[in-house]
Design a protein around this motif. Structure first.
Motif, PDB file in Angstrom:
ATOM      1  N   ALA A 145       0.834  -1.207   0.000  1.00 16.72           N
ATOM      2  CA  ALA A 145       0.000   0.000   0.000  1.00 16.72           C
ATOM      3  C   ALA A 145       0.866   1.254   0.000  1.00 16.72           C
ATOM      4  N   ALA A 146       1.944   1.247   0.789  1.00 19.89           N
ATOM      5  CA  ALA A 146       2.808   2.422   0.868  1.00 19.89           C
ATOM      6  C   ALA A 146       3.474   2.708  -0.476  1.00 19.89           C
ATOM      7  N   VAL A 147       3.988   1.677  -1.122  1.00 16.44           N
ATOM      8  CA  VAL A 147       4.659   1.846  -2.415  1.00 16.44           C
ATOM      9  C   VAL A 147       3.673   2.301  -3.486  1.00 16.44           C
ATOM     10  N   GLN A 148       2.515   1.641  -3.544  1.00 19.25           N
ATOM     11  CA  GLN A 148       1.515   1.977  -4.561  1.00 19.25           C
ATOM     12  C   GLN A 148       0.942   3.376  -4.337  1.00 19.25           C
ATOM     13  N   ALA A 149       0.656   3.705  -3.090  1.00 19.00           N
ATOM     14  CA  ALA A 149       0.063   5.011  -2.783  1.00 19.00           C
ATOM     15  C   ALA A 149       1.045   6.140  -3.078  1.00 19.00           C
ATOM     16  N   ALA A 150       2.322   5.916  -2.795  1.00 24.96           N
ATOM     17  CA  ALA A 150       3.331   6.926  -3.113  1.00 24.96           C
ATOM     18  C   ALA A 150       3.407   7.142  -4.619  1.00 24.96           C
ATOM     19  N   GLY A 151       3.383   6.057  -5.370  1.00 27.38           N
ATOM     20  CA  GLY A 151       3.370   6.176  -6.822  1.00 27.38           C
ATOM     21  C   GLY A 151       2.121   6.874  -7.319  1.00 27.38           C
ATOM     22  N   GLY A 152       1.007   6.658  -6.612  1.00 26.85           N
ATOM     23  CA  GLY A 152      -0.260   7.259  -7.018  1.00 26.85           C
ATOM     24  C   GLY A 152      -0.272   8.767  -6.944  1.00 26.85           C
ATOM     25  N   ILE A 153       0.525   9.339  -6.059  1.00 26.67           N
ATOM     26  CA  ILE A 153       0.566  10.805  -5.951  1.00 26.67           C
ATOM     27  C   ILE A 153       1.818  11.394  -6.599  1.00 26.67           C
ATOM     28  N   PHE A 154       2.976  10.754  -6.480  1.00 25.62           N
ATOM     29  CA  PHE A 154       4.207  11.385  -6.921  1.00 25.62           C
ATOM     30  C   PHE A 154       4.604  11.054  -8.357  1.00 25.62           C
ATOM     31  N   ASN A 155       3.869  10.153  -8.993  1.00 24.39           N
ATOM     32  CA  ASN A 155       4.119   9.875 -10.396  1.00 24.39           C
ATOM     33  C   ASN A 155       3.942  11.146 -11.234  1.00 24.39           C
ATOM     34  N   GLY A 172      -9.953   6.720  -7.810  1.00 28.75           N
ATOM     35  CA  GLY A 172      -9.821   6.404  -6.390  1.00 28.75           C
ATOM     36  C   GLY A 172      -9.130   5.074  -6.229  1.00 28.75           C
ATOM     37  N   GLY A 173      -8.723   4.779  -5.002  1.00 29.48           N
ATOM     38  CA  GLY A 173      -8.059   3.512  -4.736  1.00 29.48           C
ATOM     39  C   GLY A 173      -8.408   2.988  -3.366  1.00 29.48           C
ATOM     40  N   VAL A 174      -8.317   1.670  -3.214  1.00 29.82           N
ATOM     41  CA  VAL A 174      -8.554   1.040  -1.916  1.00 29.82           C
ATOM     42  C   VAL A 174      -7.545  -0.085  -1.738  1.00 29.82           C
ATOM     43  N   TYR A 175      -6.988  -0.170  -0.528  1.00 30.94           N
ATOM     44  CA  TYR A 175      -6.014  -1.204  -0.197  1.00 30.94           C
ATOM     45  C   TYR A 175      -6.587  -2.055   0.922  1.00 30.94           C
ATOM     46  N   THR A 176      -6.809  -3.317   0.613  1.00 29.35           N
ATOM     47  CA  THR A 176      -7.411  -4.244   1.574  1.00 29.35           C
ATOM     48  C   THR A 176      -7.147  -5.666   1.121  1.00 29.35           C
ATOM     49  N   THR A 177      -7.147  -6.605   2.073  1.00 36.66           N
ATOM     50  CA  THR A 177      -7.034  -8.027   1.723  1.00 36.66           C
ATOM     51  C   THR A 177      -8.389  -8.709   1.767  1.00 36.66           C
ATOM     52  N   VAL A 205      -7.724  -1.326  -6.993  1.00 36.36           N
ATOM     53  CA  VAL A 205      -7.673  -2.117  -5.762  1.00 36.36           C
ATOM     54  C   VAL A 205      -6.263  -2.673  -5.586  1.00 36.36           C
ATOM     55  N   ASN A 206      -5.629  -2.294  -4.485  1.00 36.97           N
ATOM     56  CA  ASN A 206      -4.272  -2.728  -4.147  1.00 36.97           C
ATOM     57  C   ASN A 206      -3.243  -2.323  -5.203  1.00 36.97           C
ATOM     58  N   CYS A 207      -3.556  -1.288  -5.944  1.00 36.44           N
ATOM     59  CA  CYS A 207      -2.634  -0.700  -6.914  1.00 36.44           C
ATOM     60  C   CYS A 207      -3.154   0.694  -7.220  1.00 36.44           C
ATOM     61  N   PHE A 208      -2.424   1.428  -8.056  1.00 32.46           N
ATOM     62  CA  PHE A 208      -2.903   2.755  -8.442  1.00 32.46           C
ATOM     63  C   PHE A 208      -2.225   3.152  -9.740  1.00 32.46           C
ATOM     64  N   ASP A 209      -2.966   3.875 -10.569  1.00 35.19           N
ATOM     65  CA  ASP A 209      -2.416   4.415 -11.815  1.00 35.19           C
ATOM     66  C   ASP A 209      -2.077   3.326 -12.824  1.00 35.19           C
ATOM     67  N   VAL A 210      -2.839   2.251 -12.821  1.00 32.30           N
ATOM     68  CA  VAL A 210      -2.634   1.169 -13.787  1.00 32.30           C
ATOM     69  C   VAL A 210      -3.619   1.366 -14.938  1.00 32.30           C
ATOM     70  N   PHE A 211      -3.093   1.474 -16.163  1.00 30.09           N
ATOM     71  CA  PHE A 211      -3.942   1.747 -17.313  1.00 30.09           C
ATOM     72  C   PHE A 211      -3.836   0.630 -18.344  1.00 30.09           C
ATOM     73  N   ASP A 212      -4.899   0.511 -19.124  1.00 29.22           N
ATOM     74  CA  ASP A 212      -4.941  -0.453 -20.215  1.00 29.22           C
ATOM     75  C   ASP A 212      -5.770   0.166 -21.338  1.00 29.22           C
ATOM     76  N   GLN A 213      -5.322   0.027 -22.554  1.00 29.80           N
ATOM     77  CA  GLN A 213      -6.001   0.659 -23.679  1.00 29.80           C
ATOM     78  C   GLN A 213      -7.428   0.159 -23.875  1.00 29.80           C
ATOM     79  N   SER A 214      -7.737  -1.015 -23.331  1.00 27.93           N
ATOM     80  CA  SER A 214      -9.062  -1.597 -23.557  1.00 27.93           C
ATOM     81  C   SER A 214     -10.099  -1.150 -22.533  1.00 27.93           C
ATOM     82  N   THR A 215      -9.658  -0.488 -21.455  1.00 33.66           N
ATOM     83  CA  THR A 215     -10.607  -0.084 -20.411  1.00 33.66           C
ATOM     84  C   THR A 215     -10.833   1.419 -20.450  1.00 33.66           C
ATOM     85  N   PRO A 216     -12.082   1.862 -20.328  1.00 37.41           N
ATOM     86  CA  PRO A 216     -12.394   3.289 -20.445  1.00 37.41           C
ATOM     87  C   PRO A 216     -11.917   4.088 -19.247  1.00 37.41           C
TER      88      PRO A 216
END
Length: 260
Positions: A46-56, A190-195, A214-225
């Motif tokens: 969560a710490a690594v993903q959340a940091a990437g989510g803001i500082f990217n 938005g994002g959520v981190y949970t097991t 969920v449990n990641c952030f800023d992940v994109f794919d050309q097929s998803t709107p």
């Protein structure tokens, strides 16, 4: 017409369209995306993903996860890991240096705007725990900046800064976290981190935003709107839904038998 930019400019484009030819619009505008860290989250991830989510991208991202809500029972541990992840993964410096992750802000006016928001955060009573200053004396470099003790009535929690500044608050229950996340004029992501899969689905369903990670952030794919709710705009980019923004439906009705 498709536009990506600030909510203010998006409004002007809508005004222009309404006053001229009613051009069809797709607007991907500002954001103040929330990241929710639940008590049962994998904190290191969560710490690594959340940091990437803001500082990217130097925090210059419309969907930046610039608000983080952490369950009060894990706040201190998460903060420790978050600051560590920020220190280790977001070196600020010359963009031509291979080790640099965060270069300068885009221009002088944005640089000054971000520094002004940092001062606003201090004045509002938020606790500055990391960064918060210009880096060096040349160029528009700003340290990744972390505020805690933040509340939703603070400007740094409500207004889009568009820079490497994150505001962290706490919550007691998942219901409260969802309410805090939705207490915003924006709804881009938005994002959520949970097991807990049930928690992940519930939060994803109830946050009013166009994309939930969920449990990641800023992940994109050309097929998803991709596109926002509320003042983050309307319409979609990417995926088959994006094609609908560039098409118009026409109905043709033919009477095959002219006899009544």
């Amino acid at each position: 017409m498709a536009f990506t930019g600030s909510t203010l400019t998006g409004r002007k484009i809508m005004e222009g369209s309404s006053g001229s030819n009613l051009k069809k619009l797709q607007l991907e505008l500002g954001g103040k995306s929330a990241q929710i860290v639940c008590a049962d989250a994998d904190l290191e991830n969560a710490a690594v993903q959340a940091a990437g989510g803001i500082f990217n991208n130097h925090g210059q991202s419309c969907n930046a996860g610039s608000r983080i809500f952490v369950h009060e029972s894990i706040h201190d541990k998460f903060l420790e890991l978050f600051v560590k992840a920020t220190q280790e993964n977001f070196k600020v410096g010359d963009p031509f240096d291979e080790d640099t992750i965060q270069g300068p802000q885009i221009n002088k006016s944005q640089f000054e705007k971000i520094l002004n928001y940092i001062e606003i955060g201090k004045q509002e009573g938020a606790k500055l725990v990391y960064g918060g200053k210009r880096l060096g004396n040349r160029g528009y470099y700003i340290e990744p900046t972390v505020f805690t003790n933040c509340h939703n009535n603070m400007r740094i929690m409500r207004e889009e800064i568009f820079g490497p500044v994150v505001a962290i608050g706490t919550f007691k229950t998942v219901e409260e976290a969802i309410e805090l996340a939705n207490d915003s004029d924006y709804g881009l992501a938005g994002g959520v981190y949970t097991t807990n899969l049930d928690t992940a689905i519930r939060v994803s369903n109830e946050i009013k935003a166009g994309t939930i990670w969920v449990n990641c952030f800023d992940v994109f794919d050309q097929s998803t709107p991709f596109g926002g709710y509320k003042q983050s705009g309307f319409g979609k980019e990417l995926g088959k839904y994006a094609l609908q923004e560039y098409t118009q439906v026409k109905v043709v009705k033919i009477q095959l038998n002219s006899k009544i």
